[in-house]
Design a protein around this motif. Sequence first.
Motif, PDB file in Angstrom:
ATOM      1  N   PHE A 142       0.829  -1.207   0.000  1.00 24.71           N
ATOM      2  CA  PHE A 142       0.000   0.000   0.000  1.00 24.71           C
ATOM      3  C   PHE A 142       0.864   1.257   0.000  1.00 24.71           C
ATOM      4  O   PHE A 142       0.591   2.215  -0.727  1.00 24.71           O
ATOM      5  CB  PHE A 142      -0.915  -0.020   1.223  1.00 24.71           C
ATOM      6  N   PHE A 143       1.925   1.265   0.824  1.00 23.85           N
ATOM      7  CA  PHE A 143       2.773   2.446   0.966  1.00 23.85           C
ATOM      8  C   PHE A 143       3.938   2.489  -0.030  1.00 23.85           C
ATOM      9  O   PHE A 143       4.734   3.429   0.012  1.00 23.85           O
ATOM     10  CB  PHE A 143       3.324   2.537   2.390  1.00 23.85           C
ATOM     11  N   SER A 144       4.068   1.486  -0.909  1.00 20.91           N
ATOM     12  CA  SER A 144       5.119   1.543  -1.922  1.00 20.91           C
ATOM     13  C   SER A 144       4.852   2.740  -2.825  1.00 20.91           C
ATOM     14  O   SER A 144       3.697   3.073  -3.111  1.00 20.91           O
ATOM     15  CB  SER A 144       5.148   0.255  -2.738  1.00 20.91           C
ATOM     16  N   PRO A 145       5.879   3.473  -3.264  1.00 24.50           N
ATOM     17  CA  PRO A 145       5.672   4.749  -3.957  1.00 24.50           C
ATOM     18  C   PRO A 145       4.685   4.692  -5.122  1.00 24.50           C
ATOM     19  O   PRO A 145       3.857   5.598  -5.277  1.00 24.50           O
ATOM     20  CB  PRO A 145       7.083   5.115  -4.427  1.00 24.50           C
ATOM     21  N   GLU A 146       4.750   3.647  -5.935  1.00 22.04           N
ATOM     22  CA  GLU A 146       3.869   3.588  -7.092  1.00 22.04           C
ATOM     23  C   GLU A 146       2.410   3.416  -6.676  1.00 22.04           C
ATOM     24  O   GLU A 146       1.530   4.146  -7.129  1.00 22.04           O
ATOM     25  CB  GLU A 146       4.292   2.437  -8.007  1.00 22.04           C
ATOM     26  N   GLN A 147       2.149   2.451  -5.789  1.00 27.48           N
ATOM     27  CA  GLN A 147       0.779   2.223  -5.344  1.00 27.48           C
ATOM     28  C   GLN A 147       0.257   3.391  -4.519  1.00 27.48           C
ATOM     29  O   GLN A 147      -0.877   3.840  -4.695  1.00 27.48           O
ATOM     30  CB  GLN A 147       0.710   0.930  -4.517  1.00 27.48           C
ATOM     31  N   TYR A 148       1.081   3.884  -3.618  1.00 23.43           N
ATOM     32  CA  TYR A 148       0.650   4.964  -2.733  1.00 23.43           C
ATOM     33  C   TYR A 148       0.392   6.239  -3.530  1.00 23.43           C
ATOM     34  O   TYR A 148      -0.573   6.963  -3.271  1.00 23.43           O
ATOM     35  CB  TYR A 148       1.704   5.192  -1.662  1.00 23.43           C
ATOM     36  N   GLY A 149       1.233   6.490  -4.522  1.00 23.08           N
ATOM     37  CA  GLY A 149       1.013   7.652  -5.371  1.00 23.08           C
ATOM     38  C   GLY A 149      -0.299   7.557  -6.127  1.00 23.08           C
ATOM     39  O   GLY A 149      -1.024   8.549  -6.276  1.00 23.08           O
ATOM     40  N   THR A 150      -0.630   6.367  -6.617  1.00 24.78           N
ATOM     41  CA  THR A 150      -1.896   6.160  -7.313  1.00 24.78           C
ATOM     42  C   THR A 150      -3.075   6.391  -6.376  1.00 24.78           C
ATOM     43  O   THR A 150      -4.062   7.045  -6.734  1.00 24.78           O
ATOM     44  CB  THR A 150      -1.959   4.737  -7.895  1.00 24.78           C
ATOM     45  N   PHE A 151      -2.970   5.865  -5.163  1.00 22.36           N
ATOM     46  CA  PHE A 151      -4.021   6.049  -4.163  1.00 22.36           C
ATOM     47  C   PHE A 151      -4.202   7.528  -3.822  1.00 22.36           C
ATOM     48  O   PHE A 151      -5.319   8.049  -3.817  1.00 22.36           O
ATOM     49  CB  PHE A 151      -3.668   5.246  -2.913  1.00 22.36           C
ATOM     50  N   LEU A 152      -3.109   8.230  -3.564  1.00 21.48           N
ATOM     51  CA  LEU A 152      -3.188   9.643  -3.198  1.00 21.48           C
ATOM     52  C   LEU A 152      -3.735  10.494  -4.334  1.00 21.48           C
ATOM     53  O   LEU A 152      -4.485  11.443  -4.109  1.00 21.48           O
ATOM     54  CB  LEU A 152      -1.807  10.150  -2.769  1.00 21.48           C
ATOM     55  N   ALA A 153      -3.368  10.144  -5.571  1.00 18.65           N
ATOM     56  CA  ALA A 153      -3.878  10.890  -6.722  1.00 18.65           C
ATOM     57  C   ALA A 153      -5.392  10.749  -6.824  1.00 18.65           C
ATOM     58  O   ALA A 153      -6.101  11.710  -7.160  1.00 18.65           O
ATOM     59  CB  ALA A 153      -3.216  10.396  -8.001  1.00 18.65           C
ATOM     60  N   ALA A 154      -5.889   9.560  -6.535  1.00 17.66           N
ATOM     61  CA  ALA A 154      -7.325   9.308  -6.643  1.00 17.66           C
ATOM     62  C   ALA A 154      -8.126  10.083  -5.619  1.00 17.66           C
ATOM     63  O   ALA A 154      -9.282  10.444  -5.870  1.00 17.66           O
ATOM     64  CB  ALA A 154      -7.607   7.810  -6.501  1.00 17.66           C
ATOM     65  N   ILE A 155      -7.547  10.338  -4.452  1.00 20.01           N
ATOM     66  CA  ILE A 155      -8.293  11.002  -3.376  1.00 20.01           C
ATOM     67  C   ILE A 155      -7.768  12.402  -3.073  1.00 20.01           C
ATOM     68  O   ILE A 155      -8.268  13.065  -2.171  1.00 20.01           O
ATOM     69  CB  ILE A 155      -8.251  10.168  -2.085  1.00 20.01           C
ATOM     70  N   ASN A 156      -6.770  12.861  -3.847  1.00 23.73           N
ATOM     71  CA  ASN A 156      -6.108  14.131  -3.554  1.00 23.73           C
ATOM     72  C   ASN A 156      -5.619  14.144  -2.107  1.00 23.73           C
ATOM     73  O   ASN A 156      -5.890  15.063  -1.330  1.00 23.73           O
ATOM     74  CB  ASN A 156      -7.039  15.309  -3.826  1.00 23.73           C
ATOM     75  N   GLY A 157      -4.889  13.088  -1.758  1.00 24.94           N
ATOM     76  CA  GLY A 157      -4.382  12.949  -0.406  1.00 24.94           C
ATOM     77  C   GLY A 157      -2.979  13.494  -0.245  1.00 24.94           C
ATOM     78  O   GLY A 157      -2.279  13.791  -1.221  1.00 24.94           O
TER      79      GLY A 157
END
Length: 438
Positions: free
Chosen positions: A336-351
């Motif tokens: 979840f916190f790996s840069p690629e996955q976490y970046g995708t997650f944050l982009a989706a929620i503007n986190g």
Amino acid sequence: MYKFSKRQTAAGILTLAILASCSTGRSGDDGGGEEESLRPVTFSIAYAAGDMATTQALKAVIAAYMQAHPHVTIKDISEISSSAYLDWLKIKDAVGEFPDLLEMRDTEAFAAAGKIAPLPQELVKLLDQPVQVYGQVWNAPLYETPPQGIIYSKKAYAAAGITSLPQTYDEFLDVQEKLKASGITPLVAGGKDLFHLGFWINKFLIDNVYAADPDWNAQKTAGEVSFTDANVIQAASDFKQLFTRYVDPGWQNIGDNQTVSFLVSGKAAQLYSGPWMFSPIAAADPAFEFGFYAVPDRTGQVKVTGLPSLAGWSFSTEAAGDPVKAAAITDFLQFFFSPEQYGTFLAAINGIPATIVKPVYPVSEPMQEALRILDDPQTVKSRMINNWWGGNTIPQQFRNWYYKLLEELVVRNGDVSSAMKEADREYDRQAREEGLKE
């Protein structure tokens, strides 16, 4: 960072999580040969499902992980419930369905009850600002606490002749009058979901109480301050005035996830919420132009949520005691916190990233403003009423009770002073019941 086109919808971003899954994760890099020989393991996961953008983003990460790790089954037991998340968790616990991995928002109480376990050190070392209670780190934050503010229709502002953003709260009220005079409902609020009312309730509490006195809760428990004090009366009065004059009158029947349609359809000019709403708005209407700003207080000072919170992913004590299950959960969170996955997650929620390593992800114009607010040294950062801990912990059920009290204050056109006297009595009763005070 790079620009985020309004036409790049949340759904499009979430798709990237699935496509990225095969190239991310510790145990999936060998092409899957070793995966097939690993012992099958299943664990349950739960999170507050009221915010659809975050819910969809989390489901995408879960699907991506299971695709890359076929021996792991993650049972998502989250559901959109009419109950507050805390109440829902208590029900799950009572029926023997307490999640193995959960988004925990009442950490202190659940840690004291022995329901959750401290995080493994391999996860703690990933975090930028890990928060401790009882000398341990119990949570891996999904993201850092974002600021909340006004998401506004640029078209509605232009039509009402609003050419500059308000610099004081009184100017903000002038903006509401101009919008109202132009024929549009100034504000939509998702009052059907109790947590949504908390956005405005806490804005006024932060402005009038917590920004100046972060230890107010502890002083209230000790009997040194009161809900009938002038600063709390002001906060409750501001809430009542705003909802009485400027919020869509159907707010009690509007869900948090329905507020987007009110905004993009032109039924309302503004929504008070956080950056997690940017993607759903862009997805609902890519051509809709909107901005974001923090509502200043009467002196012009910007005070927002933004301090680290005692919340995030937590292991249940039972899951932590199962070596196979605990290893799988740890691996999932590292994924979840790996840069690629976490970046995708944050982009989706503007986190906003909670990790030491900051992933690169798309940032929209409104999100750039949210980040600027947090980075501004003049911004005062605080917490919501129930997000304090230690001596500032409030009774576990008081937040929801207080939100409902202010809801009734508006609906019944109640007297603020009488309501705050009732708040004093109820706070003291609950505090004594929970052993917070004698």
